[in-house]
Design a protein around this motif. Structure first.
Motif, mmCIF file in Angstrom:
data_model
loop_
_atom_site.group_PDB
_atom_site.id
_atom_site.type_symbol
_atom_site.label_atom_id
_atom_site.label_comp_id
_atom_site.label_asym_id
_atom_site.label_seq_id
_atom_site.Cartn_x
_atom_site.Cartn_y
_atom_site.Cartn_z
ATOM 1 N N ILE A 173 25.201 11.339 4.390
ATOM 2 C CA ILE A 173 26.598 11.768 4.328
ATOM 3 C C ILE A 173 26.818 12.725 3.155
ATOM 4 N N ARG A 174 26.168 12.453 2.015
ATOM 5 C CA ARG A 174 26.330 13.366 0.879
ATOM 6 C C ARG A 174 25.849 14.773 1.244
ATOM 7 N N ARG A 175 24.694 14.846 1.869
ATOM 8 C CA ARG A 175 24.127 16.150 2.219
ATOM 9 C C ARG A 175 24.933 16.853 3.298
ATOM 10 N N ARG A 176 25.538 16.085 4.182
ATOM 11 C CA ARG A 176 26.395 16.724 5.188
ATOM 12 C C ARG A 176 27.619 17.369 4.551
ATOM 13 N N VAL A 177 28.224 16.673 3.597
ATOM 14 C CA VAL A 177 29.382 17.250 2.914
ATOM 15 C C VAL A 177 28.977 18.459 2.079
ATOM 16 N N GLY A 214 31.557 16.869 -6.049
ATOM 17 C CA GLY A 214 31.177 15.897 -7.062
ATOM 18 C C GLY A 214 30.711 14.593 -6.451
ATOM 19 N N SER A 215 30.172 13.722 -7.292
ATOM 20 C CA SER A 215 29.696 12.413 -6.834
ATOM 21 C C SER A 215 29.740 11.425 -7.992
ATOM 22 N N VAL A 216 29.445 10.157 -7.668
ATOM 23 C CA VAL A 216 29.309 9.113 -8.681
ATOM 24 C C VAL A 216 27.951 8.448 -8.445
ATOM 25 N N PRO A 217 26.906 8.897 -9.128
ATOM 26 C CA PRO A 217 25.550 8.427 -8.822
ATOM 27 C C PRO A 217 25.345 6.921 -8.926
ATOM 28 N N VAL A 218 26.075 6.259 -9.834
ATOM 29 C CA VAL A 218 25.867 4.827 -9.985
ATOM 30 C C VAL A 218 26.245 4.080 -8.710
ATOM 31 N N ILE A 256 18.737 16.129 -17.260
ATOM 32 C CA ILE A 256 18.879 16.348 -15.812
ATOM 33 C C ILE A 256 20.033 17.299 -15.529
ATOM 34 N N ALA A 257 21.159 17.060 -16.184
ATOM 35 C CA ALA A 257 22.337 17.900 -15.967
ATOM 36 C C ALA A 257 22.055 19.340 -16.360
ATOM 37 N N LYS A 258 21.366 19.532 -17.454
ATOM 38 C CA LYS A 258 21.082 20.892 -17.917
ATOM 39 C C LYS A 258 20.158 21.624 -16.952
ATOM 40 N N GLU A 259 19.168 20.935 -16.426
ATOM 41 C CA GLU A 259 18.213 21.577 -15.522
ATOM 42 C C GLU A 259 18.894 22.159 -14.287
ATOM 43 N N HIS A 260 19.931 21.474 -13.807
ATOM 44 C CA HIS A 260 20.589 21.893 -12.568
ATOM 45 C C HIS A 260 21.996 22.450 -12.812
ATOM 46 N N ASP A 261 22.402 22.563 -14.051
ATOM 47 C CA ASP A 261 23.744 22.978 -14.457
ATOM 48 C C ASP A 261 24.818 22.152 -13.732
ATOM 49 N N VAL A 262 24.672 20.837 -13.832
ATOM 50 C CA VAL A 262 25.667 19.905 -13.304
ATOM 51 C C VAL A 262 26.700 19.651 -14.393
ATOM 52 N N VAL A 263 27.969 19.765 -14.054
ATOM 53 C CA VAL A 263 29.036 19.408 -14.995
ATOM 54 C C VAL A 263 29.147 17.889 -15.050
ATOM 55 N N LYS A 276 15.654 3.549 -11.455
ATOM 56 C CA LYS A 276 16.336 3.884 -10.204
ATOM 57 C C LYS A 276 17.630 4.646 -10.487
ATOM 58 N N LEU A 277 18.319 4.237 -11.531
ATOM 59 C CA LEU A 277 19.574 4.880 -11.893
ATOM 60 C C LEU A 277 19.360 6.354 -12.224
ATOM 61 N N PHE A 278 18.353 6.645 -13.026
ATOM 62 C CA PHE A 278 18.105 8.029 -13.415
ATOM 63 C C PHE A 278 17.511 8.850 -12.268
ATOM 64 N N LYS A 279 16.704 8.211 -11.436
ATOM 65 C CA LYS A 279 16.163 8.926 -10.275
ATOM 66 C C LYS A 279 17.263 9.291 -9.287
ATOM 67 N N THR A 280 18.272 8.434 -9.185
ATOM 68 C CA THR A 280 19.406 8.741 -8.309
ATOM 69 C C THR A 280 20.186 9.929 -8.844
ATOM 70 N N ILE A 281 20.420 9.962 -10.143
ATOM 71 C CA ILE A 281 21.098 11.110 -10.752
ATOM 72 C C ILE A 281 20.309 12.387 -10.473
ATOM 73 N N GLU A 282 19.006 12.314 -10.654
ATOM 74 C CA GLU A 282 18.167 13.498 -10.448
ATOM 75 C C GLU A 282 18.166 13.932 -8.980
ATOM 76 N N LYS A 283 18.106 12.973 -8.072
ATOM 77 C CA LYS A 283 18.109 13.301 -6.640
ATOM 78 C C LYS A 283 19.400 13.998 -6.242
ATOM 79 N N GLN A 284 20.510 13.472 -6.700
ATOM 80 C CA GLN A 284 21.790 14.074 -6.338
ATOM 81 C C GLN A 284 21.948 15.456 -6.976
ATOM 82 N N ALA A 285 21.417 15.628 -8.178
ATOM 83 C CA ALA A 285 21.449 16.947 -8.816
ATOM 84 C C ALA A 285 20.609 17.949 -8.023
#
Length: 432
Positions: free
Chosen positions: A105-109, A118-122, A213-220, A143-152
């Motif tokens: 669903i995230r990728r469809r949006v 935007g999203s809430v990775p947690v 992670i945020a810097k690598e993908h320029d995520v706010v 898992k928490l950090f991998k989820t942040i990275e995946k969504q980024a």
């Protein structure tokens, strides 16, 4: 490179140029504000979108949330709701699903949206842990950090990250007590994890990893307000202010690392406390963009909370908030329907506009054009000036007047028509 690191070097990016053009401000103003962190531009390096600027000196932006629940999992409807939000003027979307395949669903949006998402990775990390292990307390830090990275990597443009829910803020909350406790879903996940594991929040303790992670993908980073009040009775309390102190420190670390960030603000708050909250946030967080959730200014109107929050949006925009999350008629009651989303976006857009008009951020030229069109009884011009022209046209057409230049409210006794005929056209010596 991120927008803020480029700006600090004097590099004017295409996104900055676009924001300057649509906001009708100078490119130098955008460059300076992004460098200072008072404006953010959510635009992940992995997506090509229509950039939006959020921050001081710009029009107040409106965010619309979509997403499944555990009770209703309908991906097509969530995509439909996202499109409705876009069609009705939302500036950004947040995908907040907690039911079904969260990656799909995230990728469809992301695929369908030309706007920042935007999203809430947690949410994903916690829910997948609950599905696999039975409880959020078993959530693995990795898992928490991998989820942040995946969504980024997927292209999420801004993330609500619950780094300010820590031992210190929870201790403050426990000592004080509240009527409604914690109402932040991400905050409740992280607080349960902290208490059960007797460990510090990984998102706080290892915040530098979040920044990498945020810097690598320029995520706010939208630094989440997990201690926000869930009722008027709990507004602007010690727990909220304690969290704000932590958020201010995280803002400094984010900017130093070259990461764009904004601060999330209260949800339930009476009107008289809104200017104070905006002032405190801006002061303590070095004028970072302020993202208000609603806000809900009274607790007693379920079913009409989109109207309640429109009042809050107007007050917040007037006080200097920069970004408003919409509220729908379904708030506190149900997962919003497509019609609820439409009503929520419209109400919040009106509130944000009213606040911008009062603060002088909007110059009133559109309102003047509407007034002049009404004076002329020029209905087509009135539709052109309207924020939502189709709705205005449909409402008048629903009950058409006998005379084309009037409406059925006053009919032949239209005050404007009478004045146009007798006063403005009069050659009387009595009235000059």
């Amino acid at each position: 490179m991120t927008q803020i690191s480029d700006a600090k070097k004097g590099i004017l990016t295409d996104e900055m140029k676009h924001v300057a053009k649509i906001e009708n401000v100078s490119e130098d103003f955008i460059l300076k504000s992004v460098a200072e962190g008072t404006i953010v531009i959510p635009s992940n390096v992995n997506r090509d979108i229509e950039a939006a600027g959020i921050g001081a000196g710009l029009r107040t932006k409106v965010n619309a949330t979509v997403g499944t629940s555990t009770d209703i999992v309908n991906f097509d409807e969530e995509v439909e709701k996202a499109q409705i939000a876009i069609d009705n003027g939302a500036d950004c979307l947040m995908e907040l699903s907690i039911g079904g395949d969260l990656d799909v669903i995230r990728r469809r949006v992301l695929d369908m949206s030309p706007l920042p998402v935007g999203s809430v990775p947690v949410y994903q990390a916690a829910i997948e842990t609950i599905r696999e292990e039975g409880s959020v307390v078993y959530m693995d830090e990795d898992k928490l950090f991998k989820t942040i990275e995946k969504q980024a990597k997927d292209g999420i443009d801004f993330m609500a990250v619950h780094s300010s829910i820590n031992i210190e803020t929870l201790t403050r909350l426990k000592r004080q007590g509240r009527v409604t406790g914690l109402v932040s879903r991400g905050g409740s996940f992280m607080s349960g994890w902290i208490v059960e594991n007797e460990q510090e929040n990984p998102l706080y303790e290892n915040f530098d990893y979040v920044l990498e992670i945020a810097k690598e993908h320029d995520v706010v980073l939208s630094l989440a307000n997990g201690m926000r009040a869930g009722s008027i009775a709990d507004s602007t309390d010690r727990a909220q202010i304690q969290e704000l102190i932590i958020l201010g420190e995280l803002i400094d670390r984010s900017r130093e690392a070259g990461v764009q960030c904004m601060i999330e603000g209260p949800g339930h708050i009476p009107i008289n406390e809104i200017p104070t909250n905006v002032m405190i946030q801006k002061k303590m967080c070095s004028n970072a963009p302020f993202y208000m959730l609603g806000p809900i200014v009274c607790d007693v109107a379920p079913g009409y909370d989109h109207i309640v929050s429109s009042i809050g949006a107007a007050s917040s925009a007037k006080a200097g908030a920069d970004f408003i999350c919409y509220v729908t008629p379904a708030e506190h009651l149900a997962l919003p329907s497509p019609e609820d989303v439409k009503e929520g976006v419209i109400a919040t857009k009106i509130g944000a506009y009213a606040g911008d008009l009062a603060s002088g951020q909007i110059d009133g030229s559109q309102d003047l054009a509407m007034a002049e069109a009404r004076k002329r009884l020029d209905w087509e011009a009135q539709y052109e000036c309207a924020m939502f022209p189709a709705a205005a046209r449909a409402k008048r057409d629903e009950r058409p007047p006998e005379e084309e230049d009037t409406c059925t409210m006053c009919g032949n006794y239209c005050a404007v028509k009478i004045v146009n005929e007798w006063l403005d056209q009069s050659d009387s010596d009595l009235i000059k």
